[in-house]
Design a protein around this motif. Structure first.
Motif, mmCIF file in Angstrom:
data_model
loop_
_atom_site.group_PDB
_atom_site.id
_atom_site.type_symbol
_atom_site.label_atom_id
_atom_site.label_comp_id
_atom_site.label_asym_id
_atom_site.label_seq_id
_atom_site.Cartn_x
_atom_site.Cartn_y
_atom_site.Cartn_z
ATOM 1 N N THR A 298 11.549 -8.736 -6.396
ATOM 2 C CA THR A 298 10.853 -7.808 -7.687
ATOM 3 C C THR A 298 10.496 -9.053 -8.776
ATOM 4 O O THR A 298 10.805 -9.964 -9.017
ATOM 5 C CB THR A 298 11.981 -7.036 -8.283
ATOM 6 N N TYR A 299 8.940 -8.573 -9.200
ATOM 7 C CA TYR A 299 8.381 -9.530 -10.079
ATOM 8 C C TYR A 299 8.047 -8.863 -11.539
ATOM 9 O O TYR A 299 7.953 -7.574 -11.732
ATOM 10 C CB TYR A 299 6.957 -9.592 -9.460
ATOM 11 N N TRP A 300 8.078 -9.581 -12.523
ATOM 12 C CA TRP A 300 7.770 -9.252 -13.955
ATOM 13 C C TRP A 300 6.875 -10.693 -14.186
ATOM 14 O O TRP A 300 7.263 -11.448 -14.895
ATOM 15 C CB TRP A 300 8.845 -9.336 -15.029
ATOM 16 N N TYR B 146 -0.372 -14.805 1.233
ATOM 17 C CA TYR B 146 -1.010 -13.385 0.898
ATOM 18 C C TYR B 146 0.038 -12.462 0.391
ATOM 19 O O TYR B 146 1.354 -12.228 0.956
ATOM 20 C CB TYR B 146 -1.545 -12.942 2.102
ATOM 21 N N ARG B 147 -0.027 -12.161 -1.008
ATOM 22 C CA ARG B 147 1.034 -11.402 -1.427
ATOM 23 C C ARG B 147 0.094 -9.971 -2.016
ATOM 24 O O ARG B 147 -0.611 -10.045 -3.130
ATOM 25 C CB ARG B 147 1.528 -11.705 -2.836
ATOM 26 N N PRO B 148 0.066 -8.925 -1.028
ATOM 27 C CA PRO B 148 -1.002 -7.858 -1.388
ATOM 28 C C PRO B 148 -0.721 -7.192 -2.918
ATOM 29 O O PRO B 148 -1.749 -6.965 -3.135
ATOM 30 C CB PRO B 148 -0.376 -6.839 -0.353
ATOM 31 N N GLY C 278 8.247 -21.031 -7.595
ATOM 32 C CA GLY C 278 7.054 -20.127 -7.654
ATOM 33 C C GLY C 278 6.549 -20.999 -6.328
ATOM 34 O O GLY C 278 6.862 -22.344 -6.201
ATOM 35 N N ASP C 279 5.888 -20.125 -5.627
ATOM 36 C CA ASP C 279 5.466 -21.124 -4.230
ATOM 37 C C ASP C 279 5.042 -22.625 -4.417
ATOM 38 O O ASP C 279 5.397 -23.368 -3.674
ATOM 39 C CB ASP C 279 4.483 -20.152 -3.341
ATOM 40 N N THR C 280 3.999 -22.492 -5.255
ATOM 41 C CA THR C 280 3.228 -24.058 -5.482
ATOM 42 C C THR C 280 4.222 -24.911 -6.051
ATOM 43 O O THR C 280 4.166 -26.214 -5.691
ATOM 44 C CB THR C 280 2.071 -23.816 -6.131
ATOM 45 N N GLY D 72 8.837 -21.426 3.950
ATOM 46 C CA GLY D 72 7.708 -21.912 4.200
ATOM 47 C C GLY D 72 7.107 -22.796 3.058
ATOM 48 O O GLY D 72 6.215 -23.893 3.617
ATOM 49 N N ASP D 73 7.140 -22.862 1.764
ATOM 50 C CA ASP D 73 6.701 -23.424 0.940
ATOM 51 C C ASP D 73 7.438 -25.061 1.027
ATOM 52 O O ASP D 73 6.646 -25.973 0.846
ATOM 53 C CB ASP D 73 7.039 -23.049 -0.473
ATOM 54 N N SER D 74 8.674 -24.973 1.324
ATOM 55 C CA SER D 74 9.222 -26.322 1.699
ATOM 56 C C SER D 74 8.894 -27.095 2.804
ATOM 57 O O SER D 74 8.825 -28.035 2.880
ATOM 58 C CB SER D 74 10.658 -26.259 1.483
HETATM 59 O O1 LIG Z 1 6.065 -14.505 -4.620
HETATM 60 C C1 LIG Z 1 5.752 -15.548 -5.397
HETATM 61 O O2 LIG Z 1 4.857 -15.163 -6.100
HETATM 62 C C2 LIG Z 1 6.727 -16.500 -5.603
HETATM 63 O O3 LIG Z 1 5.989 -17.427 -5.901
HETATM 64 C C3 LIG Z 1 8.103 -16.442 -5.285
HETATM 65 C C4 LIG Z 1 8.696 -17.331 -4.457
HETATM 66 O O4 LIG Z 1 9.107 -18.567 -5.016
HETATM 67 C C5 LIG Z 1 7.753 -17.578 -3.175
HETATM 68 O O5 LIG Z 1 6.962 -16.592 -2.962
HETATM 69 C C6 LIG Z 1 8.474 -18.108 -2.018
HETATM 70 O O6 LIG Z 1 7.403 -18.526 -1.093
#
Ligand SMILES: O=C(O)C(=O)C[C@H](O)[C@H](O)CO
Length: 306
Positions: free
Chosen positions: A100-102, A166-168, A30-32, A256-258
């Motif tokens: 793809t997210y759940w 940003y994740r719209p 997860g990004d953080t 980018g996170d790394s």
């Molecule tokens: O998109 C997200 O919410 C994530 O945390 C998943 C990935 O690990 C993240 O986007 C990578 O930057």
């Protein structure tokens, strides 16, 4: 007085990566968390805390166990009966990732449900990190609790770093995202935006326009731009820092996170912004050569030291 620790606030999910035929590899990302992973690998003498909320199912237990095995604690983060982690899967087109997210009912959405536990987690931290995804997963009142806790940590002397990421899809609308991100920038010391995100959300025409806009609130800004140079701005000085071209990337997830983790580790170790960006680019180049968001600690350390 701020302490010696590093804390990152947000959501770590189960991650499905590296699909080969019907088989997937499951990890945690997860990004953080990805940023904290790199930061911790590169500044191991500092206590590392992932600030979130967790469930009580086997996957949450495994996740917390994985953190602990790698030296990352969860401080006083709430453990919520009946809750469970979110999940995402990486689909690759070449090395370019899509997700793809759940995650709609993930435990992490309750990370601000206990304001005093949240504030306690941010005590004694040299650095506190969070992102636009952290903001996006919270209800309005929880977001206010989070921003107040971050402001409290800053007032106590912690350095605050923020990636608007940003994740719209996680936001009700663009205006809500803009307003929340601007509020976060007002309590930030180091901003680590990505240019295409800022262009999508705020309509910036160039990375310099992004830096100028963020300069209203933040003293140190690093505008990442994939394989293009990153723009470093500190106290009005600007530098373009070329990225490293990787001939055969396998998965761009977490680059980018790394980068952020490498940059912040270098800054905490006393390097200036330009040297920190050089090291951060090397970290990002290493991470795109592994599947999933996390590279082994040894890989990160070798890249950091050049
Ligand atoms: O998109 C997200 O919410 C994530 O945390 C998943 C990935 O690990 C993240 O986007 C990578 O930057």
């Amino acid at each position: 007085m701020a302490g010696n620790g590093v804390a990152s606030i947000g959501e770590c999910m189960l991650e499905l990566s590296g699909q080969t035929g019907p088989n997937w590899r499951m990890g945690f990302a997860g990004d953080t968390f990805n940023t904290l992973w790199a930061l911790h690998a590169l500044s191991g003498d500092r206590p590392a805390t992932y600030v979130s909320a967790f469930g009580d199912d086997p996957f949450s237990h495994n996740q917390i166990g994985f953190f602990a095995e790698n030296g990352i604690g969860i401080g006083s983060s709430p453990l919520i009966a009946g809750a469970r982690p979110g999940l995402y899967a990486i689909t690759l087109t070449g090395a370019e990732r899509s997700f793809t997210y759940w995650r709609g009912d993930a435990a992490a959405r309750q990370l601000a449900s206990d304001p005093s536990a949240l504030s306690k987690n941010l005590e004694n931290q040299a650095l506190v990190y969070f992102s636009g995804i952290t903001l996006a997963i919270l209800e309005d009142s929880a977001r206010n609790t989070l921003l107040a806790a971050v402001a409290g940590a800053r007032a106590a002397g912690s350095l605050i770093a923020f990636d608007p990421n940003y994740r719209p899809r996680l936001w009700r609308n663009r205006e809500d995202a803009q307003a929340a991100i601007v509020e976060a920038l007002a309590v930030t010391d180091i901003a680590l935006p990505t240019f295409p995100d800022e262009q999508m959300l705020f309509g910036d025409e160039t990375a310099r326009a992004t830096a100028k806009r963020l300069g209203q609130w933040v003293g140190e800004i690093i505008v990442k731009n994939g394989e293009q140079p990153a723009l470093i701005c500190e106290n009005g000085m600007q530098h373009d820092m070329p990225a490293i071209h990787v001939a055969a990337p396998v998965d761009t997830t977490g680059a980018g996170d790394s980068f952020n983790g490498g940059y912040l580790a270098a800054r905490l170790a006393g390097h200036g912004p330009r040297e920190a960006a050089r090291r951060a680019h090397r970290i990002a180049a290493a991470v795109v050569q592994v599947r999933g968001a996390l590279a082994p600690f040894e890989t990160l350390r070798a890249a950091f030291d050049g």
